[in-house]
Design an enzyme around this catalytic site. Structure first.
Site, PDB file in Angstrom:
ATOM      1  N   HIS A   1      56.990   1.073  -1.766  1.00  0.00           N
ATOM      2  CA  HIS A   1      57.150   0.725  -3.181  1.00  0.00           C
ATOM      3  C   HIS A   1      56.544  -0.647  -3.466  1.00  0.00           C
ATOM      4  CE1 HIS A   1      59.427   0.420  -7.035  1.00  0.00           C
ATOM      5  NE2 HIS A   1      59.467  -0.863  -6.712  1.00  0.00           N
ATOM      6  N   GLU A   2      56.797  -1.615  -2.588  1.00  0.00           N
ATOM      7  CA  GLU A   2      56.305  -2.975  -2.831  1.00  0.00           C
ATOM      8  C   GLU A   2      54.792  -3.062  -2.706  1.00  0.00           C
ATOM      9  OE1 GLU A   2      58.141  -5.034  -4.185  1.00  0.00           O
ATOM     10  OE2 GLU A   2      60.055  -4.044  -3.819  1.00  0.00           O
TER      11      GLU A   2
ATOM     12  N   HIS B   1      53.155  -1.823  -5.840  1.00  0.00           N
ATOM     13  CA  HIS B   1      53.109  -2.813  -6.918  1.00  0.00           C
ATOM     14  C   HIS B   1      51.842  -3.654  -6.816  1.00  0.00           C
ATOM     15  CE1 HIS B   1      56.755  -2.295  -9.117  1.00  0.00           C
ATOM     16  NE2 HIS B   1      57.571  -2.585  -8.123  1.00  0.00           N
TER      17      HIS B   1
ATOM     18  N   GLU C   1      57.867   0.536 -12.192  1.00  0.00           N
ATOM     19  CA  GLU C   1      58.760   0.842 -11.075  1.00  0.00           C
ATOM     20  C   GLU C   1      58.627   2.308 -10.667  1.00  0.00           C
ATOM     21  OE1 GLU C   1      60.689  -1.203  -9.263  1.00  0.00           O
ATOM     22  OE2 GLU C   1      59.808  -2.843 -10.398  1.00  0.00           O
TER      23      GLU C   1
END
Length: 271
Positions: free
Chosen positions: A145-146, A149, A209
Site C-alpha cells: 500500500h505504501e 502511494h 487510499e
C-alpha cells in the site's frame, strides 16, 4: 434607492449576491486554468495526472521533516523486528515498478499503529503496527500500500489539489472583499477553506487510499504473498480501532469499504 440631500430619491447599483457569484465563478475559472497547466505524465504508470510539482523538489522539501522525525523518535537498526521489515520490504519493492531504486526504510520504536511513505522513497514503519499484524502477508499488504502511494505520486497530487483549492478560495475572498455584500472576505475565506477541504482534499485522499490498496494487492501477488491477507488486515485494523472519525471527515475510507473493494478486486483479477 438612496435619499439625496435635496430630498429626491436616486437609484444606485448595488452589488448583489448574484454579482458575488459571478466573481466566485471567475475565480473558479482561473483555478481551472491552473489545473489544466498542472497535468503531467506519471513515469511509472504512463497516466496523465493532476500533479504540478517536480518530484525532486518534493523530495527535497520532505527531507528535513524526515530527518527531524528520525531524530525525535527512537529507531531500530537491528533485531528481529528490523529484519522482518527489511525482508518483507525487499520483496515488495522488487515486485513494484520502482524495483531497483534506493529506499530509506526506517523502523520506529513506538506503540503507534502506523506506517507511511514520504517523497524521496522514504518509508517509516512503527513497531506498534508490527505488533498488531498477524503475519508477514499482512505486513506485505501494508508495505505494498505504501509503495503504491509513491508510485502513483499521491503526495504530489494531493499537494497540487490543495494548492488549487487554496487559490480558488483566495480569489473568492478577494472578490468578496471588493463587494458591498454583508459577507466579509475573512468569512468567505474561512467557509471556503472548509468547503475546499471537504469537497476536494479529503475525498481525493480517500480515493487515493483505495487506489493504493488495490495496487498494493498487485505487488503482493508478484512478491508471492497471499493477497487475501489484505482483507484480513483491515479486519484487524477495525477491531483495533473501534472509535473512528465520521467517514466524510476522514482521509481514510471505512475499513469495511476497503475490505469489500479488495475482495472484489481479488475476485476480478483471479488471484
Amino acid at each position: 434607492m438612496t435619499l439625496e440631500r435635496d430630498g429626491s430619491m436616486k437609484q444606485v447599483a448595488m452589488k448583489t449576491p448574484r454579482k458575488l457569484e459571478r466573481r466566485a465563478f471567475a475565480g473558479l475559472a482561473a483555478s481551472l486554468a491552473l489545473a489544466a497547466a498542472a497535468c503531467s505524465t506519471n513515469p511509472y504508470t504512463g497516466e496523465q495526472q493532476f500533479a504540478a510539482y517536480d518530484d525532486a523538489q518534493l523530495s527535497q522539501a520532505s527531507a528535513q521533516a524526515w530527518q527531524q522525525l528520525k531524530s525525535q523518535t527512537p529507531t531500530l537498526s537491528s533485531g528481529a523486528q528490523y529484519q522482518r521489515v527489511q525482508r518483507v520490504w525487499s520483496r515488495i519493492a522488487a515486485a513494484s515498478p520502482k524495483a531497483g531504486e534506493q529506499w530509506d526504510v526506517s523502523v520506529f520504536n513506538s506503540e503507534e499503529v502506523n506506517a507511511f511513505v514520504m517523497p524521496g522513497n522514504r518509508v517509516g514503519v512503527y513497531t506498534g503496527l508490527l505488533n498488531l499484524v498477524e503475519n508477514d502477508d499482512q505486513l506485505a499488504a501494508v508495505l505494498g500500500h505504501e509503495v503504491a502511494h509513491s508510485i502513483y505520486r499521491h503526495a504530489n497530487q494531493r499537494a497540487t489539489r490543495a494548492a488549487a483549492a487554496s487559490t480558488a478560495v483566495q480569489l473568492g475572498a478577494a472578490a468578496a472583499g471588493s463587494s458591498n455584500v454583508g459577507i466579509g472576505a475573512d468569512q468567505v475565506n474561512a467557509l471556503g477553506s472548509v468547503a475546499a477541504n471537504l469537497g476536494v482534499v479529503l475525498p481525493y485522499s480517500r480515493n487515493a487510499e483505495l487506489e493504493a490498496d488495490l495496487a498494493g494487492v498487485d505487488y503482493m501477488v508478484r512478491a508471492r504473498y497471499d493477497p487475501r491477507a489484505a482483507i484480513r488486515l483491515w479486519e484487524v485494523m477495525q477491531q483495533n480501532n473501534s472509535q473512528r472519525t465520521a467517514d466524510f471527515l476522514s482521509t481514510h475510507p471505512n475499513p469495511e469499504v476497503r475490505q469489500q473493494r479488495i475482495r472484489e478486486y481479488i475476485q476480478q483479477k483471479g488471484y
